[in-house]
Structure formats: C-alpha cells, structure tokens
Write an enzyme that holds these catalytic residues in place. Structure first.
Site, PDB file in Angstrom:
ATOM      1  N   LYS A 127       0.837  -1.196   0.000  1.00  0.00           N
ATOM      2  CA  LYS A 127       0.000   0.000   0.000  1.00  0.00           C
ATOM      3  C   LYS A 127       0.881   1.258   0.000  1.00  0.00           C
ATOM      4  O   LYS A 127       2.083   1.183   0.256  1.00  0.00           O
ATOM      5  CB  LYS A 127      -0.931  -0.034   1.218  1.00  0.00           C
ATOM      6  CG  LYS A 127      -1.893  -1.256   1.270  1.00  0.00           C
ATOM      7  CD  LYS A 127      -2.939  -1.020   2.365  1.00  0.00           C
ATOM      8  CE  LYS A 127      -3.616  -2.264   2.853  1.00  0.00           C
ATOM      9  NZ  LYS A 127      -4.596  -1.975   3.926  1.00  0.00           N
ATOM     10  N   PHE A 175     -15.308   4.270   8.093  1.00  0.00           N
ATOM     11  CA  PHE A 175     -13.974   4.600   7.588  1.00  0.00           C
ATOM     12  C   PHE A 175     -13.796   4.276   6.099  1.00  0.00           C
ATOM     13  O   PHE A 175     -12.702   4.353   5.565  1.00  0.00           O
ATOM     14  CB  PHE A 175     -12.895   3.876   8.419  1.00  0.00           C
ATOM     15  CG  PHE A 175     -13.095   2.384   8.538  1.00  0.00           C
ATOM     16  CD1 PHE A 175     -12.736   1.521   7.510  1.00  0.00           C
ATOM     17  CD2 PHE A 175     -13.648   1.837   9.697  1.00  0.00           C
ATOM     18  CE1 PHE A 175     -12.912   0.153   7.608  1.00  0.00           C
ATOM     19  CE2 PHE A 175     -13.837   0.457   9.811  1.00  0.00           C
ATOM     20  CZ  PHE A 175     -13.465  -0.378   8.755  1.00  0.00           C
ATOM     21  N   ARG A 180      -0.915 -14.257   5.040  1.00  0.00           N
ATOM     22  CA  ARG A 180      -1.620 -13.530   6.115  1.00  0.00           C
ATOM     23  C   ARG A 180      -0.892 -13.689   7.442  1.00  0.00           C
ATOM     24  O   ARG A 180      -0.834 -12.765   8.244  1.00  0.00           O
ATOM     25  CB  ARG A 180      -3.084 -13.973   6.214  1.00  0.00           C
ATOM     26  CG  ARG A 180      -3.962 -13.298   5.153  1.00  0.00           C
ATOM     27  CD  ARG A 180      -5.449 -13.432   5.410  1.00  0.00           C
ATOM     28  NE  ARG A 180      -5.956 -12.529   6.433  1.00  0.00           N
ATOM     29  CZ  ARG A 180      -6.487 -11.324   6.199  1.00  0.00           C
ATOM     30  NH1 ARG A 180      -6.582 -10.859   4.973  1.00  0.00           N
ATOM     31  NH2 ARG A 180      -6.936 -10.587   7.187  1.00  0.00           N
ATOM     32  N   THR A 184      -4.940  -7.279  11.220  1.00  0.00           N
ATOM     33  CA  THR A 184      -5.346  -6.036  10.543  1.00  0.00           C
ATOM     34  C   THR A 184      -4.935  -4.797  11.349  1.00  0.00           C
ATOM     35  O   THR A 184      -4.396  -3.832  10.798  1.00  0.00           O
ATOM     36  CB  THR A 184      -6.875  -6.032  10.360  1.00  0.00           C
ATOM     37  OG1 THR A 184      -7.263  -7.247   9.704  1.00  0.00           O
ATOM     38  CG2 THR A 184      -7.337  -4.844   9.536  1.00  0.00           C
ATOM     39  N   HIS A 229      -1.781  -5.328   1.865  1.00  0.00           N
ATOM     40  CA  HIS A 229      -3.060  -6.028   1.758  1.00  0.00           C
ATOM     41  C   HIS A 229      -2.760  -7.474   1.397  1.00  0.00           C
ATOM     42  O   HIS A 229      -1.886  -7.740   0.566  1.00  0.00           O
ATOM     43  CB  HIS A 229      -3.929  -5.417   0.648  1.00  0.00           C
ATOM     44  CG  HIS A 229      -5.086  -6.298   0.283  1.00  0.00           C
ATOM     45  ND1 HIS A 229      -6.254  -6.317   1.026  1.00  0.00           N
ATOM     46  CD2 HIS A 229      -5.240  -7.236  -0.696  1.00  0.00           C
ATOM     47  CE1 HIS A 229      -7.073  -7.218   0.492  1.00  0.00           C
ATOM     48  NE2 HIS A 229      -6.488  -7.795  -0.543  1.00  0.00           N
TER      49      HIS A 229
HETATM   50  N1  UDP Z   1      -9.319  -0.922   8.309  1.00  0.00           N
HETATM   51  C1  UDP Z   1      -9.300   0.135   9.214  1.00  0.00           C
HETATM   52  N2  UDP Z   1     -10.041   0.026  10.372  1.00  0.00           N
HETATM   53  C2  UDP Z   1     -10.765  -1.087  10.674  1.00  0.00           C
HETATM   54  C3  UDP Z   1     -10.771  -2.145   9.744  1.00  0.00           C
HETATM   55  C4  UDP Z   1     -10.044  -2.032   8.583  1.00  0.00           C
HETATM   56  O1  UDP Z   1      -8.633   1.140   8.977  1.00  0.00           O
HETATM   57  O2  UDP Z   1     -11.401  -1.122  11.742  1.00  0.00           O
HETATM   58  C5  UDP Z   1      -8.535  -0.810   7.055  1.00  0.00           C
HETATM   59  C6  UDP Z   1      -7.170  -1.491   7.152  1.00  0.00           C
HETATM   60  O3  UDP Z   1      -6.229  -0.738   6.387  1.00  0.00           O
HETATM   61  C7  UDP Z   1      -7.454  -2.845   6.530  1.00  0.00           C
HETATM   62  C8  UDP Z   1      -8.460  -2.483   5.437  1.00  0.00           C
HETATM   63  O4  UDP Z   1      -9.254  -1.441   6.012  1.00  0.00           O
HETATM   64  O5  UDP Z   1      -6.279  -3.462   6.020  1.00  0.00           O
HETATM   65  C9  UDP Z   1      -9.341  -3.624   4.985  1.00  0.00           C
HETATM   66  O6  UDP Z   1      -9.983  -4.201   6.097  1.00  0.00           O
HETATM   67  P1  UDP Z   1     -10.182  -5.768   6.232  1.00  0.00           P
HETATM   68  O7  UDP Z   1     -11.203  -5.991   7.310  1.00  0.00           O
HETATM   69  O8  UDP Z   1     -10.440  -6.380   4.901  1.00  0.00           O
HETATM   70  O9  UDP Z   1      -8.775  -6.250   6.834  1.00  0.00           O
HETATM   71  P2  UDP Z   1      -7.543  -7.018   6.135  1.00  0.00           P
HETATM   72  O10 UDP Z   1      -8.121  -8.109   5.275  1.00  0.00           O
HETATM   73  O11 UDP Z   1      -6.762  -5.987   5.341  1.00  0.00           O
HETATM   74  O12 UDP Z   1      -6.723  -7.566   7.287  1.00  0.00           O
HETATM   75 MG    MG Z   2      -9.585  -7.987   3.815  1.00  0.00          MG
END
Ligand code: UDP
Ligand code: MG
Length: 167
Positions: free
Chosen positions: A10, A58, A91, A97, A125
């Site tokens: 990112k 968000f 992952r 996350t 990501h």
């Molecule tokens: N994100 C955030 N706040 C949250 C959840 C997600 O800022 O409470 C952002 C974060 O950058 C995350 C992206 O949104 O990587 C996508 O969220 P997802 O739940 O898909 O998590 P990921 O698969 O990236 O772990």
């Molecule tokens: Mg995700």
C-alpha cells in the site's frame, strides 16, 4: 492445495521505502510470484476492492488511503503469490489487521500504525480467502499479466481497440 493470493504494497509501505523488506519477508513463504506491477489506483478500483467495507464509517478514508491520497504516493505495488496454502502463509506473515494487535515481528506489527483519525495504515493487503483472492486478482490483473493459468478465460477479438506501442 495450491492457491493464489493478491498482495498489495500500500502507499504507506511505498512511502516508507519498505518494498524490499516486505518482499524479503514474503520470500520466507517460498511461494512463487506469478504477477507483479505498479498501479495508479482510480477511485473506482479502490471502491471495488474494498466493497465489503462500504457501510463502514472509515470506508471513504481507506479508499483514499489505497489511492495514495494520504501519502503523496499515488501508486501501489500489486503482486500475485501462488503455491501451497498461499493465503494463510501470507496472512500469517502480514499479521493482524490492527497493527497494534499484530504480532510485533509480523509485517504489520513492524511497520503499521494507527492514524489520528483511527485508520489502520498497515503497509500491505493480503486476500483473506480463496474466493476473495479470485475476485481481487481478476480486479487487479488481466489474464495476460499472469504467468500461470489461474482461472478460466476467454478470447475476444476487439476491433476498434486502441492501445499504446513504443514509438
Ligand atoms: N481498516 C481500518 N479500520 C478497521 C478495519 C479495517 O482502517 O477497523 C482498514 C485497514 O487498512 C485494513 C483495510 O481497512 O487493512 C481492509 O480491512 P479488512 O477488514 O479487509 O482487513 P484485512 O483483510 O486488510 O486484514
Ligand atoms: Mg480484507
């Protein structure tokens, strides 16, 4: 079972010059990279990528984040990793996350931060399951950009198709 995962470095990862570190960490998986490119992210692509979060407060900020609006780096690096348990392996290395909850030795634990407005800037990501991986890879890559046949494809002949060649 072999599977594919979409990885995005990112804009914060690019701005912090972490590309090499992140790729080195991911190489621990011994997975194969079957596609890679730099991408300028239009809003439509960012919105489609994060569409599962479109009702979250968000949403607009993470769309801007992915577009590079928050980092003066309007690009991401997109990669497809392929091999045994690719999603879990990537992952696990990426970490949780929320960078504060991520294992401190993971990529997100090492390099992520939470902004003052609460967005998780977590450098990478990683697709979360095989069906999301398929949806995301088809969104970010065309079949010709991957060196393996991941999903069924079709051939079309386009007449008035304009594309750029080297002059
Ligand atoms: N994100 C955030 N706040 C949250 C959840 C997600 O800022 O409470 C952002 C974060 O950058 C995350 C992206 O949104 O990587 C996508 O969220 P997802 O739940 O898909 O998590 P990921 O698969 O990236 O772990
Ligand atoms: Mg995700």
């Amino acid at each position: 079972m072999s599977e594919a995962a979409l990885i995005l470095i990112k804009p914060d990862g690019l701005k912090k010059s972490l590309t090499g570190n992140i790729l080195t960490r991911l190489s621990e998986t011994k997975l194969e990279i079957v596609g890679s490119k730099m991408v300028r992210v239009p809003r439509s692509l960012a919105e489609e990528h994060y569409k599962h979060l479109k009702d979250k407060p968000f949403f607009n900020e993470i769309v801007q984040y992915l577009q590079g609006e928050l980092h003066d780096r309007k690009k991401v690096m997109a990669l497809v990793y392929w091999g045994e348990d690719a999603i879990k392996k990537c992952r696990d290395l990426a970490g949780a996350t929320n960078p504060e909850e991520a294992d401190p030795t993971s990529i997100r634990g090492s390099y992520g931060r939470i902004t003052t407005s609460g967005v998780y800037e977590n450098a990478v990501h990683v697709s979360s399951n095989p069906s999301e991986a398929e949806r995301e890879i088809k969104l970010w890559f065309s079949p010709d950009e991957l060196i393996v046949d991941l999903y069924p494809k079709k051939e079309v002949v386009e007449k008035e198709f304009k594309r750029k060649l080297w002059a």
